[in-house]
Write a protein that holds these residues in place. Structure first.
Motif, PDB file in Angstrom:
ATOM      1  N   ASP A 122      10.618  90.987  -7.860  1.00 41.59           N
ATOM      2  CA  ASP A 122       9.783  92.204  -7.752  1.00 41.59           C
ATOM      3  C   ASP A 122       8.373  91.646  -6.895  1.00 41.59           C
ATOM      4  O   ASP A 122       7.461  92.515  -6.738  1.00 41.59           O
ATOM      5  N   ARG A 143       2.798  92.162  -7.767  1.00 44.89           N
ATOM      6  CA  ARG A 143       3.121  92.841  -8.986  1.00 44.89           C
ATOM      7  C   ARG A 143       3.159  91.916 -10.114  1.00 44.89           C
ATOM      8  O   ARG A 143       3.798  90.668  -9.899  1.00 44.89           O
ATOM      9  N   THR A 146       6.579  93.965 -14.976  1.00 46.45           N
ATOM     10  CA  THR A 146       7.683  95.175 -15.138  1.00 46.45           C
ATOM     11  C   THR A 146       7.948  95.707 -16.308  1.00 46.45           C
ATOM     12  O   THR A 146       8.331  94.631 -17.092  1.00 46.45           O
ATOM     13  N   SER A 200       6.713  88.808 -13.670  1.00 44.60           N
ATOM     14  CA  SER A 200       7.110  88.489 -12.172  1.00 44.60           C
ATOM     15  C   SER A 200       6.227  87.267 -11.672  1.00 44.60           C
ATOM     16  O   SER A 200       6.633  86.147 -10.958  1.00 44.60           O
ATOM     17  N   THR A 228      10.999 102.766 -14.209  1.00 40.28           N
ATOM     18  CA  THR A 228      10.310 101.758 -13.994  1.00 40.28           C
ATOM     19  C   THR A 228       8.979 101.712 -13.769  1.00 40.28           C
ATOM     20  O   THR A 228       8.509 102.664 -12.972  1.00 40.28           O
ATOM     21  N   TRP A 230       5.806  99.234 -12.464  1.00 48.39           N
ATOM     22  CA  TRP A 230       5.466  98.084 -11.908  1.00 48.39           C
ATOM     23  C   TRP A 230       3.781  97.953 -11.984  1.00 48.39           C
ATOM     24  O   TRP A 230       3.261  98.947 -11.569  1.00 48.39           O
TER      25      TRP A 230
END
Length: 322
Positions: A122, A143, A146, A200, A228, A230
């Motif tokens: 990501d 990011r 997540t 991430s 999702t 982010w």
């Protein structure tokens, strides 16, 4: 802290620590089944072939999400689209300890037979590129985390797989039946209402966690719906460049709405209140854009709970980048 709605569910809500490599937690019963059904119904009429982010920040079709050229389907829900979506967004903020202002819109995806999302990160680019983006003040920076929420059960396949991941307790957690894709590394089986939260970036908020490589395994039987969120290390806008100090409009029609008197007629949506940041703060003159180095002005535009946390978020005491 403002009140946050919790799901009504027959599933016992609990948090399972899945892995430290990557940092991943499974939130059982995070969503009520009615919330899952509602988000699917919002998205269903607007689903279109899924895209990935290209180098220029736009979306493009990509074989990473396809099966024989047939892409999965997806769409984005508008931030604060309705009370159900807003309740889910508030719960994500509460669970992650990361500001809602750092989040992208929720993306709803639908995977049918054989469709998958191949292994990817990501976070895009190298550590050096990510840190340069942060220093330049580019859209949201990297990011950081997540939150992947499962909106449906899947009869077979469809796991979220971390091919390089390490189980906390392999003997207890690595139990069959997983698909061939899900049997490598760490995997989570999709169950309606559950959510997987993973990071991430490492806890310094800057370095890519290479264990966070992940994939959506092919659906072998049934249909998979997911949503999702982010969350970035910096404030993120879905409607263009951010005005310094959060003084911005989140919709291109804000000036038009303000001219029609909506700032007074629709106060919470347009201007916000003590717990919710309005969509049209700039057009309603709730705040004023600040120079990037005017710390007093920047702080004055924040809600009290956000002051002192303009450039950092934490999950379990882990700070994001400044």
């Amino acid at each position: 802290m403002h009140a946050v709605s919790l799901p009504t569910s027959t599933v016992r809500r609990r948090i399972e620590l899945v892995s430290w490599k990557p940092r991943a937690l499974l939130l059982h019963g995070f969503l009520a089944h009615s919330e899952c059904d509602h988000m699917i119904s919002l998205a269903e009429a607007r689903l279109e072939p899924s895209k990935v982010v290209s180098r220029d920040g736009s979306g493009k079709l990509d074989s990473v999400r396809t099966r024989q050229g047939l892409s999965s389907s997806g769409t984005f829900l508008t931030k604060r689209q309705d009370s159900v979506v807003a309740g889910v967004e508030d719960r994500i903020e509460l669970a992650t300890h990361l500001p809602f202002s750092h989040s992208e819109q929720l993306q709803v995806l639908k995977y049918e037979l054989g469709q998958k999302y191949s292994a990817h990160y990501d976070v895009h680019g190298s550590n050096e590129q990510a840190q340069l983006a942060i220093r330049r003040g580019e859209q949201g920076g990297s990011r950081y985390a997540t939150m992947l929420m499962y909106l449906s059960d899947v009869e077979e396949g469809g796991e979220t797989s971390f091919p390089h991941g390490r189980w906390i307790d392999e003997g207890a957690q690595a139990q069959p039946p997983y698909s061939e894709c899900g049997s490598r590394g760490v995997a989570v089986k999709p169950r309606k209402g559950d959510a997987i939260l993973f990071y991430s970036l490492k806890s310094d908020g800057q370095s890519k966690d290479f264990f966070s490589l992940h994939a959506g395994c092919p659906v072998a039987k049934g249909v998979k719906y997911s949503a999702t969120a982010w969350i970035h290390v910096e404030p993120y806008s879905n409607t263009g460049p951010l005005h310094p100090g959060f003084c911005r409009d989140n919709n291109a029609k804000c000036p038009e709405w303000a001219a029609l008197g909506e700032c007074e007629r629709n106060v919470v949506f347009m201007r916000g209140n003590g717990t919710y940041r309005g969509h049209c703060r700039l057009s309603c003159k709730v705040c004023q854009p600040c120079a990037a180095n005017d710390e007093e002005c920047l702080q004055s535009n924040l809600r009290p709970a956000e002051r002192g946390a303009l450039r950092q978020g934490a999950a379990g005491g882990m700070a994001a980048a400044k």
